[in-house]
Design an enzyme around this catalytic site. Structure first.
Site, PDB file in Angstrom:
ATOM      1  N   SER A 102       0.777  -0.683   0.063  1.00 20.74           N
ATOM      2  CA  SER A 102       0.319   0.021  -0.474  1.00 20.74           C
ATOM      3  C   SER A 102       0.779   1.288  -0.260  1.00 20.74           C
ATOM      4  O   SER A 102       0.331   2.265  -0.594  1.00 20.74           O
ATOM      5  CB  SER A 102      -1.008   0.148   1.709  1.00 20.74           C
ATOM      6  OG  SER A 102      -0.412  -0.447   2.329  1.00 20.74           O
ATOM      7  N   ASP A 131       5.284  -6.531   2.520  1.00 24.26           N
ATOM      8  CA  ASP A 131       4.882  -7.755   1.474  1.00 24.26           C
ATOM      9  C   ASP A 131       5.949  -7.568   0.056  1.00 24.26           C
ATOM     10  O   ASP A 131       6.614  -6.384  -0.290  1.00 24.26           O
ATOM     11  CB  ASP A 131       4.150  -6.222   1.294  1.00 24.26           C
ATOM     12  CG  ASP A 131       2.474  -6.326   1.277  1.00 24.26           C
ATOM     13  OD1 ASP A 131       1.530  -7.839   2.021  1.00 24.26           O
ATOM     14  OD2 ASP A 131       1.683  -5.755   1.503  1.00 24.26           O
ATOM     15  N   LYS A 180       4.842 -11.536   3.175  1.00 17.73           N
ATOM     16  CA  LYS A 180       3.585 -11.512   2.528  1.00 17.73           C
ATOM     17  C   LYS A 180       3.264 -11.262   1.468  1.00 17.73           C
ATOM     18  O   LYS A 180       4.317 -10.808   0.915  1.00 17.73           O
ATOM     19  CB  LYS A 180       2.510 -10.581   3.781  1.00 17.73           C
ATOM     20  CG  LYS A 180       1.517 -10.893   3.110  1.00 17.73           C
ATOM     21  CD  LYS A 180       0.689  -9.738   4.013  1.00 17.73           C
ATOM     22  CE  LYS A 180      -0.218  -8.946   3.490  1.00 17.73           C
ATOM     23  NZ  LYS A 180      -0.907  -8.322   2.316  1.00 17.73           N
ATOM     24  N   GLU A 212       0.171 -12.425  -1.625  1.00 15.02           N
ATOM     25  CA  GLU A 212      -1.801 -12.134  -1.616  1.00 15.02           C
ATOM     26  C   GLU A 212      -1.426 -14.387  -2.766  1.00 15.02           C
ATOM     27  O   GLU A 212      -0.944 -14.597  -3.548  1.00 15.02           O
ATOM     28  CB  GLU A 212      -2.077 -11.718  -2.752  1.00 15.02           C
ATOM     29  CG  GLU A 212      -1.126 -10.124  -1.950  1.00 15.02           C
ATOM     30  CD  GLU A 212      -1.891  -8.479  -2.835  1.00 15.02           C
ATOM     31  OE1 GLU A 212      -2.508  -9.092  -3.431  1.00 15.02           O
ATOM     32  OE2 GLU A 212      -2.474  -7.424  -2.037  1.00 15.02           O
ATOM     33  N   GLU A 228      -8.665  -9.393   3.866  1.00 17.81           N
ATOM     34  CA  GLU A 228      -9.214  -8.357   3.061  1.00 17.81           C
ATOM     35  C   GLU A 228     -10.783  -8.617   3.079  1.00 17.81           C
ATOM     36  O   GLU A 228     -10.770  -9.376   1.739  1.00 17.81           O
ATOM     37  CB  GLU A 228      -8.056  -8.373   2.379  1.00 17.81           C
ATOM     38  CG  GLU A 228      -8.613  -6.576   2.040  1.00 17.81           C
ATOM     39  CD  GLU A 228      -7.780  -5.915   1.781  1.00 17.81           C
ATOM     40  OE1 GLU A 228      -6.160  -6.406   1.966  1.00 17.81           O
ATOM     41  OE2 GLU A 228      -7.358  -4.920   0.787  1.00 17.81           O
TER      42      GLU A 228
END
Ligand code: KIV
Length: 272
Positions: free
Chosen positions: A53, A91, A121, A123, A190
């Site tokens: 982000s 991330d 991390k 996704e 999320e």
């Protein structure tokens, strides 16, 4: 409400698993720079996420896709220099792990070596299982991320709530179980229905940290700029604003401009 809280000198992946077992909720916030991370760490946060982000809130991109591995390492090393208690998770940015497990491992090793962070991390679920295995085999802790996965925004086309349909909800639950089996130490969920998130948290032994996933999970994460109200254009239902820094900062900066223009600043006392 009473807050069950054990005193940890340094949070580790083991501490988070212990917190879940003891019913202590896990607090997680993002940070991307030294000064912010120092405040966040001193305030007692359990996990600092150097999220991609950063692509939105630090660099002003519309999506998380453009941020590079080098840029993530720059943000991560600033945060690592600031934090002495929190577990620091970074991330893996878009394009640094999807093509093959060897590249995923190379990217993770660069993050761990060059920033000094504690975990990465990624996704995704079953589609990236080989990459997750490869990273874990090298001794690098992995946090999963399911539900709304912003790196896939162009596949889904919107940032609306995910897994509302049965088929997607079932796949998410299966993916969560797979991530636990592979050896991930925690999982971010999320923007999914609260009931589904609670079911996932009850079905696996690793901590589930939610953002827009309700209160039935093991912890919560927010983007620091959002919860401090630095951005007044982003108001999803799940966001609780603890300050309105956008207005406060605008007022303070406006006052500074006025003081400089009016010769009020600096005063006699503010010069040598
Ligand atoms: O990049 C990020 O900030 C994240 C959180 C929203 C979980 O992944």
């Amino acid at each position: 409400m009473s807050v069950a809280k054990k005193d940890y000198k340094r949070i580790t992946t083991k501490s988070l698993i212990e917190m879940k077992a003891n019913g202590e909720k896990i607090s997680m916030l993002t940070s991307y720079d030294f000064t912010m991370a120092k405040i966040v760490d001193s305030a007692g946060i359990d996990v600092i996420l150097v999220g991609d982000s950063a692509s939105n809130v630090m660099a002003g991109h519309e999506t998380t896709l453009p941020i590079t591995l080098d840029q993530m390492i720059y943000h991560a090393s600033s945060v690592v220099r600031a934090a002495s208690r929190a577990l620091i998770v970074i991330d893996l940015p878009f394009g640094s792990y999807q093509s093959d497990p060897k590249e995923a491992l190379r990217s993770s090793i660069r993050i761990m070596k060059e920033s000094g962070a504690h975990a990465v991390k990624l996704e995704g679920g079953s589609e990236i299982k080989d990459s997750i295995k490869k990273i874990l085999n090298a001794g690098i802790p992995v946090m999963g991320h399911l539900g709304l996965t912003p790196q896939s925004i162009y596949k889904f086309g919107t940032y609306t709530v995910r897994a509302k349909e049965d088929a997607e909800a079932e796949k998410l639950l299966e993916d969560a179980k797979l991530l636990e089996k592979l050896g991930c130490f925690a999982l971010v969920l999320e923007k999914i229905p609260a009931k589904l998130a609670e079911k996932v948290a009850q079905s696996i032994s690793i901590p589930v940290i939610g953002i827009g996933a309700g209160g039935g999970v093991d912890g919560q994460v927010l983007v620091i700029h959002d919860m401090l109200g630095m951005n007044n254009e982003f108001s999803p239902r799940f966001l609780r604003r603890y300050m309105n820094l956008y207005d406060d900062m605008t007022r303070a900066i406006g006052q500074y401009v006025t003081d400089v223009k009016s010769h009020d600043f600096p005063s006699e006392k503010e010069q040598y």
